[in-house]
Design a protein around this motif. Sequence first.
Motif, PDB file in Angstrom:
ATOM      1  N   VAL A 122      -5.453 -11.520   4.575  1.00 44.59           N
ATOM      2  CA  VAL A 122      -4.701  -9.994   4.550  1.00 44.59           C
ATOM      3  C   VAL A 122      -3.251 -10.796   4.597  1.00 44.59           C
ATOM      4  O   VAL A 122      -2.421 -10.182   3.603  1.00 44.59           O
ATOM      5  N   TRP A 125      -2.626 -12.351   1.107  1.00 43.09           N
ATOM      6  CA  TRP A 125      -2.604 -11.311  -0.113  1.00 43.09           C
ATOM      7  C   TRP A 125      -1.346 -10.494  -0.009  1.00 43.09           C
ATOM      8  O   TRP A 125      -0.624 -10.247  -0.914  1.00 43.09           O
ATOM      9  N   ILE A 129       1.104  -9.967  -3.198  1.00 44.78           N
ATOM     10  CA  ILE A 129       1.556  -8.527  -3.833  1.00 44.78           C
ATOM     11  C   ILE A 129       3.215  -8.368  -3.731  1.00 44.78           C
ATOM     12  O   ILE A 129       3.673  -8.054  -4.642  1.00 44.78           O
TER      13      ILE A 129
ATOM     14  N   MET B  34      -4.617   0.264  -8.287  1.00 44.89           N
ATOM     15  CA  MET B  34      -3.807  -0.595  -8.871  1.00 44.89           C
ATOM     16  C   MET B  34      -3.978  -2.132  -8.901  1.00 44.89           C
ATOM     17  O   MET B  34      -3.858  -2.959  -9.806  1.00 44.89           O
ATOM     18  N   MET B  35      -4.677  -2.512  -7.505  1.00 47.28           N
ATOM     19  CA  MET B  35      -5.387  -3.774  -7.383  1.00 47.28           C
ATOM     20  C   MET B  35      -6.698  -4.125  -8.045  1.00 47.28           C
ATOM     21  O   MET B  35      -7.267  -5.200  -7.918  1.00 47.28           O
ATOM     22  N   ASN B  75     -12.826 -10.344  -2.260  1.00 43.94           N
ATOM     23  CA  ASN B  75     -11.585 -10.240  -2.305  1.00 43.94           C
ATOM     24  C   ASN B  75     -11.375  -8.677  -1.491  1.00 43.94           C
ATOM     25  O   ASN B  75     -10.268  -8.001  -1.916  1.00 43.94           O
ATOM     26  N   SER B  77      -9.933  -8.414   1.260  1.00 43.60           N
ATOM     27  CA  SER B  77      -8.566  -8.705   1.866  1.00 43.60           C
ATOM     28  C   SER B  77      -7.621  -8.299   0.807  1.00 43.60           C
ATOM     29  O   SER B  77      -6.302  -7.819   1.410  1.00 43.60           O
ATOM     30  N   LYS B  78      -7.876  -8.482  -0.309  1.00 41.62           N
ATOM     31  CA  LYS B  78      -6.868  -8.039  -1.555  1.00 41.62           C
ATOM     32  C   LYS B  78      -6.638  -6.496  -1.384  1.00 41.62           C
ATOM     33  O   LYS B  78      -5.307  -6.134  -1.129  1.00 41.62           O
ATOM     34  N   VAL B  80      -7.339  -4.324   1.175  1.00 44.20           N
ATOM     35  CA  VAL B  80      -6.822  -4.081   2.588  1.00 44.20           C
ATOM     36  C   VAL B  80      -5.277  -4.412   2.573  1.00 44.20           C
ATOM     37  O   VAL B  80      -4.498  -3.504   2.879  1.00 44.20           O
ATOM     38  N   ALA B  81      -4.925  -5.434   2.134  1.00 39.42           N
ATOM     39  CA  ALA B  81      -3.610  -5.969   2.086  1.00 39.42           C
ATOM     40  C   ALA B  81      -2.506  -5.002   1.251  1.00 39.42           C
ATOM     41  O   ALA B  81      -1.525  -4.389   1.735  1.00 39.42           O
ATOM     42  N   ALA B  82      -3.320  -4.719  -0.149  1.00 38.50           N
ATOM     43  CA  ALA B  82      -2.460  -3.930  -0.752  1.00 38.50           C
ATOM     44  C   ALA B  82      -2.005  -2.350  -0.226  1.00 38.50           C
ATOM     45  O   ALA B  82      -1.165  -1.635  -0.268  1.00 38.50           O
ATOM     46  N   LEU B  85       0.179  -2.467   2.843  1.00 40.20           N
ATOM     47  CA  LEU B  85       1.545  -2.587   2.387  1.00 40.20           C
ATOM     48  C   LEU B  85       1.964  -1.204   1.792  1.00 40.20           C
ATOM     49  O   LEU B  85       3.112  -0.780   2.301  1.00 40.20           O
ATOM     50  N   ASN B  89       5.070   0.770   3.145  1.00 34.56           N
ATOM     51  CA  ASN B  89       6.269   1.146   2.846  1.00 34.56           C
ATOM     52  C   ASN B  89       6.565   2.255   2.827  1.00 34.56           C
ATOM     53  O   ASN B  89       7.728   2.982   3.076  1.00 34.56           O
ATOM     54  N   ASP B 126      11.429   2.200  16.905  1.00 36.78           N
ATOM     55  CA  ASP B 126      11.379   2.083  15.703  1.00 36.78           C
ATOM     56  C   ASP B 126      11.723   3.166  14.743  1.00 36.78           C
ATOM     57  O   ASP B 126      12.405   3.178  13.856  1.00 36.78           O
ATOM     58  N   ARG B 130      14.965   3.661  12.036  1.00 33.69           N
ATOM     59  CA  ARG B 130      14.741   4.044  10.796  1.00 33.69           C
ATOM     60  C   ARG B 130      15.393   5.342  10.475  1.00 33.69           C
ATOM     61  O   ARG B 130      15.817   5.278   9.148  1.00 33.69           O
TER      62      ARG B 130
END
Lengths: 226, 226
Positions: A122, A125, A129, B34-35, B75, B77-78, B80-82, B85, B89, B126, B130
């Motif tokens: 993760v 990746w 990204i 998108m991924m 993939n 992880s791809k 999950v990471a996307a 993230l 964000n 945090d 922010r």
Amino acid sequence: MAIKHILFDIDDTLFPTSEFAEYARKNAIKAMIMMGLDESSNKLYSMLEKIIKEKGSNYENHFDILCNKLGIKENKSKYVAAAVLAYHNTKHSISPFPSVPRTLLSLKENYKIHIASEGNAVKQWDKLIRLGLSLFFENVFISEELKIKKSPKFFTIILKKLKAKPQECIMVGDKPDSDILYAKKVGIKTIRINSGRYKNIKSDADLELNHFFELPNAVKKLNSMI
Amino acid sequence: MAIKHILFDIDDTLFPTSEFAEYARKNAIKAMIMMGLDESSNKLYSMLEKIIKEKGSNYENHFDILCNKLGIKENKSKYVAAAVLAYHNTKHSISPFPSVPRTLLSLKENYKIHIASEGNAVKQWDKLIRLGLSLFFENVFISEELKIKKSPKFFTIILKKLKAKPQECIMVGDKPDSDILYAKKVGIKTIRINSGRYKNIKSDADLELNHFFELPNAVKKLNSMI
């Protein structure tokens, strides 16, 4: 037999990982001072470097330890939160070495390109990204998912998955052992990018490059040597 | 005896926490598509909502579970990471209700202002950082650090730390029980901000407000009633 596949390492090959890590640590220190800590940033930075040397690279606890060493009791969470936030903000705004995107796109016209990286799937990746490169690669091979650390075996598994012969592949990376030596051991040609922590350590790569944009010519050269 | 201290909740009091959480989940779904995921965002969103209802709010695992339910093996992880993230964000770009900064600054001219919040200390700090509000408050009381959940006792401890009488304090928050009822039980005056998930649930607050900028007048009103 011509080159068909090019394998890429991520850290310090596609982007300046080590530089970003240093910059992130410096911004974390500044954020702690901004929240009210009356200490010099040089003193704090060298304390932090010492902690990182002792404890390895899991940064979230580093700032906790730093606060403990400074004897901070009240509002420790404030300093930890500020440091981690600044650290993340810097590490999250990573960008590739400037010539990486166009060079990869140009290589894609003649070769299949893949990632061959050590680490947590993760996290790796996430980097691809953020770098805007995640859709460029045919396959992303990460040691965690292949259940084996970077080693000659790691590259043998990749060759099998690609149904490719070693002579059809090039590995591109910065680390003399895990990127170059281990790939070479199974017969894969290697190109070394001189960057990061191992910059000044000699490698056995077939070719050494100072800039990513030299890659298409280097691949052509290796191709003609086969 | 005049009002000296005003205590503030954070989530859904200083910023629209619930709205940001929904927006973050929607952006996470979009990032997965998108991924390369070929599914409708509506379908994915309702699957995710169901998972969140079942599992609580620890989001990192939610996307993992979502991938499993979709039968994604390659993939994973791809995706999950996307998703994580995009989620981060969005959640990281939180901003306060628009009138919060100027209202707090104006209240600071006549009262001492503090945070009285439930949750993990580093996470709550945090958010304050922010939101750009971290240096506004005299004290930040967080349940984790006081080692007690929001309760009448939580407020008693705060009164002791402030060396204040209940009649000198006002608690401002959105939650009918933990912000209003528990503070009221120890004699603290309460002002309810109508926002977030509990918006339509009646509370026993001394005053109810729809906008944060009504606060200075509301405090004056409570002050004159003592």
